[in-house]
Design a protein around this motif. Sequence first.
Motif, PDB file in Angstrom:
ATOM      1  N   GLN A 188      36.977  62.051   9.376  1.00  0.00           N
ATOM      2  CA  GLN A 188      37.514  63.279   8.657  1.00  0.00           C
ATOM      3  C   GLN A 188      39.198  63.483   8.953  1.00  0.00           C
ATOM      4  OE1 GLN A 188      35.075  66.556  10.175  1.00  0.00           O
ATOM      5  NE2 GLN A 188      33.573  66.081   8.542  1.00  0.00           N
ATOM      6  N   GLN A 189      39.318  63.208  10.316  1.00  0.00           N
ATOM      7  CA  GLN A 189      40.792  63.453  10.835  1.00  0.00           C
ATOM      8  C   GLN A 189      41.799  62.255  10.126  1.00  0.00           C
ATOM      9  OE1 GLN A 189      40.663  63.330  14.929  1.00  0.00           O
ATOM     10  NE2 GLN A 189      40.077  65.173  15.312  1.00  0.00           N
ATOM     11  N   LEU A 190      41.204  61.115   9.940  1.00  0.00           N
ATOM     12  CA  LEU A 190      41.955  59.821   9.174  1.00  0.00           C
ATOM     13  C   LEU A 190      42.100  60.319   7.961  1.00  0.00           C
ATOM     14  CD1 LEU A 190      40.416  56.819  11.118  1.00  0.00           C
ATOM     15  CD2 LEU A 190      42.641  57.715  11.408  1.00  0.00           C
ATOM     16  N   ALA A 191      41.013  60.854   7.220  1.00  0.00           N
ATOM     17  CA  ALA A 191      41.101  61.273   5.811  1.00  0.00           C
ATOM     18  C   ALA A 191      41.859  62.257   5.687  1.00  0.00           C
ATOM     19  CB  ALA A 191      39.808  61.516   5.186  1.00  0.00           C
ATOM     20  N   ALA A 192      42.081  63.156   6.489  1.00  0.00           N
ATOM     21  CA  ALA A 192      43.107  64.441   6.330  1.00  0.00           C
ATOM     22  C   ALA A 192      44.499  63.782   6.542  1.00  0.00           C
ATOM     23  CB  ALA A 192      42.700  65.421   7.499  1.00  0.00           C
ATOM     24  N   THR A 193      44.598  62.821   7.505  1.00  0.00           N
ATOM     25  CA  THR A 193      45.992  62.056   7.681  1.00  0.00           C
ATOM     26  C   THR A 193      46.553  61.252   6.669  1.00  0.00           C
ATOM     27  OG1 THR A 193      45.586  62.022  10.104  1.00  0.00           O
ATOM     28  CG2 THR A 193      47.384  60.701   9.156  1.00  0.00           C
ATOM     29  N   ARG A 194      45.375  60.762   5.818  1.00  0.00           N
ATOM     30  CA  ARG A 194      45.659  59.935   4.771  1.00  0.00           C
ATOM     31  C   ARG A 194      46.246  60.868   3.560  1.00  0.00           C
ATOM     32  NH1 ARG A 194      41.381  56.626   6.477  1.00  0.00           N
ATOM     33  NH2 ARG A 194      39.921  57.668   5.281  1.00  0.00           N
ATOM     34  N   GLU A 195      45.659  61.900   3.525  1.00  0.00           N
ATOM     35  CA  GLU A 195      45.969  62.800   2.269  1.00  0.00           C
ATOM     36  C   GLU A 195      47.190  63.438   2.652  1.00  0.00           C
ATOM     37  OE1 GLU A 195      45.513  65.004  -1.080  1.00  0.00           O
ATOM     38  OE2 GLU A 195      44.639  63.218  -0.312  1.00  0.00           O
ATOM     39  N   GLU A 196      47.807  63.618   3.609  1.00  0.00           N
ATOM     40  CA  GLU A 196      48.920  64.278   4.191  1.00  0.00           C
ATOM     41  C   GLU A 196      50.150  63.225   4.020  1.00  0.00           C
ATOM     42  OE1 GLU A 196      49.877  67.182   5.019  1.00  0.00           O
ATOM     43  OE2 GLU A 196      48.051  67.785   4.828  1.00  0.00           O
ATOM     44  N   ILE A 197      49.583  61.803   4.250  1.00  0.00           N
ATOM     45  CA  ILE A 197      50.532  60.876   4.067  1.00  0.00           C
ATOM     46  C   ILE A 197      50.787  60.687   2.596  1.00  0.00           C
ATOM     47  CG2 ILE A 197      50.922  58.355   4.325  1.00  0.00           C
ATOM     48  CD1 ILE A 197      49.570  58.568   7.000  1.00  0.00           C
ATOM     49  N   ARG A 198      49.656  60.817   1.945  1.00  0.00           N
ATOM     50  CA  ARG A 198      49.863  60.513   0.290  1.00  0.00           C
ATOM     51  C   ARG A 198      50.675  61.699  -0.182  1.00  0.00           C
ATOM     52  NH1 ARG A 198      48.156  62.621  -4.001  1.00  0.00           N
ATOM     53  NH2 ARG A 198      46.986  64.367  -3.141  1.00  0.00           N
ATOM     54  N   LYS A 199      50.308  63.043   0.326  1.00  0.00           N
ATOM     55  CA  LYS A 199      51.128  64.064  -0.184  1.00  0.00           C
ATOM     56  C   LYS A 199      52.702  63.800   0.326  1.00  0.00           C
ATOM     57  CE  LYS A 199      47.679  67.724  -0.143  1.00  0.00           C
ATOM     58  NZ  LYS A 199      47.063  68.967   0.517  1.00  0.00           N
ATOM     59  N   LEU A 200      53.040  63.424   1.493  1.00  0.00           N
ATOM     60  CA  LEU A 200      54.422  63.392   1.722  1.00  0.00           C
ATOM     61  C   LEU A 200      54.951  62.210   0.929  1.00  0.00           C
ATOM     62  CD1 LEU A 200      53.965  63.673   5.590  1.00  0.00           C
ATOM     63  CD2 LEU A 200      55.240  65.203   4.138  1.00  0.00           C
ATOM     64  N   THR A 201      54.362  61.137   0.611  1.00  0.00           N
ATOM     65  CA  THR A 201      54.772  60.251  -0.284  1.00  0.00           C
ATOM     66  C   THR A 201      54.788  60.534  -1.657  1.00  0.00           C
ATOM     67  OG1 THR A 201      53.452  58.645   0.956  1.00  0.00           O
ATOM     68  CG2 THR A 201      54.388  57.599  -1.073  1.00  0.00           C
ATOM     69  N   PHE A 202      54.141  61.423  -2.066  1.00  0.00           N
ATOM     70  CA  PHE A 202      54.378  61.834  -3.360  1.00  0.00           C
ATOM     71  C   PHE A 202      55.508  62.776  -3.441  1.00  0.00           C
ATOM     72  CE2 PHE A 202      53.472  65.470  -6.362  1.00  0.00           C
ATOM     73  CZ  PHE A 202      53.560  64.801  -7.626  1.00  0.00           C
ATOM     74  N   ASP A 203      55.505  63.696  -2.616  1.00  0.00           N
ATOM     75  CA  ASP A 203      56.899  64.631  -2.378  1.00  0.00           C
ATOM     76  C   ASP A 203      58.264  63.815  -2.287  1.00  0.00           C
ATOM     77  OD1 ASP A 203      55.120  66.528  -2.610  1.00  0.00           O
ATOM     78  OD2 ASP A 203      55.086  67.031  -0.200  1.00  0.00           O
ATOM     79  N   LEU A 204      58.183  62.529  -1.385  1.00  0.00           N
ATOM     80  CA  LEU A 204      59.311  61.749  -1.493  1.00  0.00           C
ATOM     81  C   LEU A 204      59.699  61.325  -2.552  1.00  0.00           C
ATOM     82  CD1 LEU A 204      61.534  60.608   0.422  1.00  0.00           C
ATOM     83  CD2 LEU A 204      59.864  58.828   1.170  1.00  0.00           C
ATOM     84  N   ASP A 205      58.511  60.568  -3.220  1.00  0.00           N
ATOM     85  CA  ASP A 205      58.765  60.203  -4.652  1.00  0.00           C
ATOM     86  C   ASP A 205      59.435  61.042  -5.486  1.00  0.00           C
ATOM     87  OD1 ASP A 205      58.037  57.669  -3.623  1.00  0.00           O
ATOM     88  OD2 ASP A 205      55.965  57.971  -4.538  1.00  0.00           O
ATOM     89  N   SER A 206      58.823  62.139  -5.558  1.00  0.00           N
ATOM     90  CA  SER A 206      59.250  63.209  -6.367  1.00  0.00           C
ATOM     91  C   SER A 206      60.732  63.503  -6.174  1.00  0.00           C
ATOM     92  CB  SER A 206      58.401  64.412  -6.525  1.00  0.00           C
ATOM     93  OG  SER A 206      57.008  64.265  -6.518  1.00  0.00           O
TER      94      SER A 206
END
Length: 208
Positions: free
Chosen positions: A48-66
Amino acid sequence: MNAYGVVLKPARVALVLFALSVLIAFAVVAGLAEYRTGKEQTIKQTDQQLAATREEIRKLTFDLDSINRLAAKYKQLTLVGFIGEPDRDGWVQRLESIYRDTHLPPTLRYTLAPPQLLNPQPVAADTESAYQNNVSHHDLALELSGIHEGELLDFMDKLSTDWQAPYRVETCQIARGEASEPIAGLQIKCTVQLYSLPSKAGNAVVSR
């Protein structure tokens, strides 16, 4: 000690040892089950922690791309003169240069009106300016005469590729002059809107 005592004593010991072994086995099994349950719970929490971390990384990556996309768009809008101080003199100079490059008759006339807010908002008493950071439009009235349809299309096409200004053609009236008139060909009156952000008040009318 009779024969029964000799036989029963080892049997009792064997039963006790068997009972102890059974109890130990149950204890081991219970301990292993609890250990396994704890491990599974730990693994589940870790997943669960890894999934949450991956989701945070995905959001950060999306934000950076944006951010990168917005930065590129901001740079592009700055290059075409949409963001920043409107280069009104540059707009009309480039317009004249494009018109000369098309080798059209020297009949171009234009008037560039002062900027107007695209969506004016009421001024609040506690704000310095309610107009800051609003998009402004600059109305450019164009008049051309004595040109043909193909020349008009070439001129408009060159504007779209070479003018490097944020604009839109609002209205365009085209009439054909009589052959007996001093200047034959099309008589054209167009209104073009150029845009800028932010706007600055006090721009003078530029005309020719």
